[in-house]
Write an enzyme that holds these catalytic residues in place. Sequence first.
Site: not given
Length: 258
Positions: A101, A164, A200
């Site tokens: 991430d 995300k 996300k």
Amino acid sequence: MPDMTPAEVAQRALPLVDLTNLDETCTTADIDALCARAATPHGPVAAVCIWPRFVTQAASLLAGSGVRVATVVNFPQGGDDTLAVVADTRQAIADGADEIDLVMPYRAFVSGRRGFAETQIARVREACGDRLLKVILETGEIGDPLLIHAASLLAISAGADFIKTSTGKVKVNATLEAAEIMLTVIEEIRREAGPEIGFKPAGGIRTVEDAAAYLAIADRILGANWVAASHFRFGASGLLDALLAALDGRAPTTAKGY
């Protein structure tokens, strides 16, 4: 998701959770507990998301469980030291991370240095090899809907597998408004026969109602059959307790955290 009970929402959401501990005070004992929580009586979560220093520990604990190990790089500041970010990515993968991430250098992006931001993402993409790359846009800091749309496209063009919303470390984290923009970009890419990109939302998602709201947007924009752990995750720590309470028919406790 019309007429779904809390338990039905929870059953759908639980396997989408990236169970997260990114507290500054996190310890090895906390990681032991997190990994134990990842295998619930109602099935496993998708992944744990932890600091890089705990990847080896988590990978060992979760080996063979089906729960993936995600870690963060350039987190949470979204800085400009691309060489360091690439080195951190390579080390995390060597330690056993399945997913990275990455916080995009969002300040550089907002200031007009879009090429720099794209290059950093592309370099990390290369370092990831076949591992999953989620790019954190930090939408609450970007703010402008047009810039969130542009950042989504940039991250995808540079090689993101997921986009995300947030780190969970700023004042405004996941919002339904940002989700709408990002999921619309994903649908635009899909209509053009591009790659299947994941989404996300992260930060502040703590209740079954929160989860239901994000799932409803995804269903509306991308269709009821689109949501799956391969391209939809919740980044959360407190959400799991609420989901388990709904599945057990208990009243939820007050959830705190990421």
